[in-house]
Write a protein that holds these residues in place. Structure first.
Motif, PDB file in Angstrom:
ATOM      1  N   ASP A 211       0.871  -1.230   0.080  1.00  0.00           N
ATOM      2  CA  ASP A 211      -0.067   0.075   0.049  1.00  0.00           C
ATOM      3  C   ASP A 211       0.772   1.178   0.170  1.00  0.00           C
ATOM      4  O   ASP A 211       1.551   1.622   1.030  1.00  0.00           O
ATOM      5  CB  ASP A 211      -0.886  -0.110   1.220  1.00  0.00           C
ATOM      6  CG  ASP A 211      -1.761   1.165   1.293  1.00  0.00           C
ATOM      7  OD1 ASP A 211      -1.775   2.087   0.239  1.00  0.00           O
ATOM      8  OD2 ASP A 211      -2.349   1.559   2.286  1.00  0.00           O
ATOM      9  N   THR A 212       0.869   1.901  -1.206  1.00  0.00           N
ATOM     10  CA  THR A 212       1.935   3.139  -1.208  1.00  0.00           C
ATOM     11  C   THR A 212       1.259   4.165  -1.068  1.00  0.00           C
ATOM     12  O   THR A 212       1.586   5.299  -1.100  1.00  0.00           O
ATOM     13  CB  THR A 212       2.684   3.007  -2.651  1.00  0.00           C
ATOM     14  OG1 THR A 212       1.515   3.233  -3.681  1.00  0.00           O
ATOM     15  CG2 THR A 212       3.629   1.881  -2.915  1.00  0.00           C
ATOM     16  N   GLU A 213      -0.099   4.522  -0.604  1.00  0.00           N
ATOM     17  CA  GLU A 213      -0.874   5.668  -0.275  1.00  0.00           C
ATOM     18  C   GLU A 213      -0.905   6.811  -1.220  1.00  0.00           C
ATOM     19  O   GLU A 213      -1.083   7.958  -0.872  1.00  0.00           O
ATOM     20  CB  GLU A 213      -0.380   6.103   1.116  1.00  0.00           C
ATOM     21  CG  GLU A 213      -0.581   5.012   2.151  1.00  0.00           C
ATOM     22  CD  GLU A 213      -1.864   5.189   3.021  1.00  0.00           C
ATOM     23  OE1 GLU A 213      -2.575   6.253   2.941  1.00  0.00           O
ATOM     24  OE2 GLU A 213      -2.568   4.356   3.429  1.00  0.00           O
ATOM     25  N   VAL A 283      -0.789  10.091   6.172  1.00  0.00           N
ATOM     26  CA  VAL A 283      -0.383   8.894   5.649  1.00  0.00           C
ATOM     27  C   VAL A 283      -0.177   7.787   6.424  1.00  0.00           C
ATOM     28  O   VAL A 283       0.586   8.044   7.429  1.00  0.00           O
ATOM     29  CB  VAL A 283       0.939   9.208   4.469  1.00  0.00           C
ATOM     30  CG1 VAL A 283       1.694   8.060   3.929  1.00  0.00           C
ATOM     31  CG2 VAL A 283       0.609  10.193   3.298  1.00  0.00           C
ATOM     32  N   GLY A 284      -0.644   6.729   6.350  1.00  0.00           N
ATOM     33  CA  GLY A 284      -0.545   5.497   7.265  1.00  0.00           C
ATOM     34  C   GLY A 284       1.034   4.799   7.206  1.00  0.00           C
ATOM     35  O   GLY A 284       2.029   5.251   6.378  1.00  0.00           O
ATOM     36  N   SER A 285       1.232   4.345   8.347  1.00  0.00           N
ATOM     37  CA  SER A 285       2.353   3.709   8.366  1.00  0.00           C
ATOM     38  C   SER A 285       2.278   2.563   9.272  1.00  0.00           C
ATOM     39  O   SER A 285       2.131   2.153  10.602  1.00  0.00           O
ATOM     40  CB  SER A 285       3.631   4.502   9.058  1.00  0.00           C
ATOM     41  OG  SER A 285       4.869   3.753   9.240  1.00  0.00           O
ATOM     42  N   ASP A 286       2.215   1.172   8.635  1.00  0.00           N
ATOM     43  CA  ASP A 286       1.926  -0.022   9.201  1.00  0.00           C
ATOM     44  C   ASP A 286       2.395  -1.061   8.412  1.00  0.00           C
ATOM     45  O   ASP A 286       3.211  -0.995   7.378  1.00  0.00           O
ATOM     46  CB  ASP A 286       0.381  -0.241   9.618  1.00  0.00           C
ATOM     47  CG  ASP A 286      -0.315  -0.013   8.287  1.00  0.00           C
ATOM     48  OD1 ASP A 286       0.007  -0.215   7.003  1.00  0.00           O
ATOM     49  OD2 ASP A 286      -1.717   0.319   8.297  1.00  0.00           O
ATOM     50  N   GLY A 290       4.731  -1.291   4.697  1.00  0.00           N
ATOM     51  CA  GLY A 290       6.187  -1.755   4.846  1.00  0.00           C
ATOM     52  C   GLY A 290       6.758  -0.676   5.501  1.00  0.00           C
ATOM     53  O   GLY A 290       7.998  -0.835   5.488  1.00  0.00           O
ATOM     54  N   GLY A 291       5.991  -0.110   6.417  1.00  0.00           N
ATOM     55  CA  GLY A 291       6.862   0.669   7.485  1.00  0.00           C
ATOM     56  C   GLY A 291       6.540   2.289   6.865  1.00  0.00           C
ATOM     57  O   GLY A 291       5.593   2.594   6.289  1.00  0.00           O
ATOM     58  N   ASP A 292       7.629   3.073   7.480  1.00  0.00           N
ATOM     59  CA  ASP A 292       7.456   4.586   7.145  1.00  0.00           C
ATOM     60  C   ASP A 292       7.644   4.643   5.501  1.00  0.00           C
ATOM     61  O   ASP A 292       8.835   4.341   4.870  1.00  0.00           O
ATOM     62  CB  ASP A 292       8.468   5.355   7.672  1.00  0.00           C
ATOM     63  CG  ASP A 292       8.502   6.548   7.557  1.00  0.00           C
ATOM     64  OD1 ASP A 292       7.598   7.084   6.808  1.00  0.00           O
ATOM     65  OD2 ASP A 292       9.368   7.285   8.107  1.00  0.00           O
TER      66      ASP A 292
END
Length: 393
Positions: A211-213, A283-286, A290-292
């Motif tokens: 998921d690259t947002e 922007v999500g980070s999970d 793949g993290g930040d």
């Protein structure tokens, strides 16, 4: 046989059942401990388990749309293709080495509730594969061409464009089978509540399964470039669509809604308006990202903070519609964003934000289906008619 076809899933499922039955039948005959019988037992177990995993993988992929074709899965057909000519009278993408090509998709044939009739009467939905010159990305999507596109009376007219985005992890097919987007658009257009519009149905997950947002990931997929630059360029090369950003809009639900807001605020030269259904504003980070996504680059991350942009950077010329329910988990965050955006709209007439709230409903297709008609009408009201025309032959 397509990766997402029901035929492939059925064949693998049958093979898995037969392998399991064969294991039970042959196991007594391989009960001894000779090397060949041990290898036989291992072979039976491995075959049955691999087929079971294949069934589970196909079911998961069909549900969430991580890969839409064998080429997508095997990372084929991702090269940068030459820009094709903008043909004036075409009713669909040309064949050959162009940025837009027809894409075989058995799943489209299974959508039985599309508008029925001739293209010049009800329009047409096509499956296409689009490739980007700047990002190097490529993905399959659907496009709805309105009846006027096929009418000789409009042969020189260019059409406004609405890009619709699914959620994560989602597939463009969800926009047809779950939201019934072409059906809704056709109903609104034939009743005069929506102007003739070309509607593109895509997914934000162009670098599946990550998921690259819809951001340009440092050292990774340039997803924002894909949607803001490559996709408009490719579609203009193959279809009679407007070159003006004010004639382009983007609508999405869930992650697609978050992408819609980012594209409208960060790339107003590509999209002049956006409707976001149940979006997030950070922007999500999970695990899914793949993290930040920004690799610790706080300055870059700040540029994707929508509220920060409105108060610290030049205000874009764009119109936004925020759609949600009063019982949704994102309701407090939505109220915070609207509170931050309201004074900006009052001070800058080139920027506006509207909102629509249902009294109840969750993060589900049932809720998004109820919200879609009003959202499409709003989009049509803010989607400027195409100011350009095709040159005379």
């Amino acid at each position: 046989m397509e990766l997402t076809s029901a035929t492939l899933l059925g064949l693998i499922a049958v093979a898995a059942v037969l392998a399991s039955a064969g294991t039970l039948w042959l196991w007594p005959r391989l009960a001894r401990n000779s090397p060949w019988q041990v290898l036989g037992r291992l072979g039976l177990l491995t075959t049955a388990q691999l087929l079971a995993l294949a069934v589970a993988g196909l079911l998961l992929n069909n549900a969430y749309g991580f890969y839409t074709s064998w080429g997508d899965l095997l990372q084929r057909d991702t090269g940068r293709l030459a820009l094709g000519p903008a043909g004036a009278g075409r009713a669909g993408p040309p064949a050959g080495d162009t940025l837009v090509r027809p894409a075989g998709d058995e799943s489209l044939a299974g959508v039985t509730d599309l508008p029925q009739g001739r293209p010049e009467e009800v329009g047409r939905v096509d499956s296409i594969r689009v490739s980007g010159k700047q990002s190097g990305l490529s993905d399959q999507m659907f496009i709805y061409l309105p009846p006027e596109y096929f009418n000789p009376k409009y042969a020189r007219e260019r059409f406004p464009v609405l890009l619709t985005l699914a959620g994560y992890p989602g597939t463009p097919l969800h926009l047809l089978t779950e939201l019934h987007t072409p059906q809704q658009v056709w109903d609104l257009q034939r009743t005069g509540r929506m102007a003739p519009t070309v509607v593109v149905m895509a997914r934000p997950t162009v670098a599946a399964p990550r998921d690259t947002e819809c951001v340009d990931v440092p050292g990774g997929p340039a997803t924002e470039t894909w949607f803001a630059k490559d996709l408009p360029t490719a579609l203009r090369s193959a279809y009679r669509v407007s070159r003006s950003a004010q004639s382009w809009a983007v609508l999405g639900y869930s992650t697609g809604g978050s992408c819609a807001l980012r594209l409208a605020l960060r790339d107003p030269g590509s999209y002049g308006s956006a409707a976001a259904l149940h979006a997030e504003y950070q922007v999500g980070s999970d695990w899914s990202t793949g993290g930040d996504l920004f690799g610790g680059n706080q300055q870059l991350a700040q540029g994707y903070d929508l509220a920060w942009r409105l108060h610290n950077l030049p205000v874009p010329r764009t119109s936004l519609l925020i759609v949600s329910t009063r019982t949704e988990d994102d309701y407090p965050a939505t109220q915070q964003f609207l509170a931050a955006a309201a004074p900006v709209g009052q001070a800058h007439p080139e920027f506006s934000v509207d909102s629509l709230f249902l009294p109840d409903g969750g993060h589900s297709f049932d809720t998004w289906r109820r919200e879609l008609p009003a959202s499409l009408e709003w989009i049509s009201d803010h989607l400027a008619p195409a100011p350009d025309r095709e040159p005379r032959a």
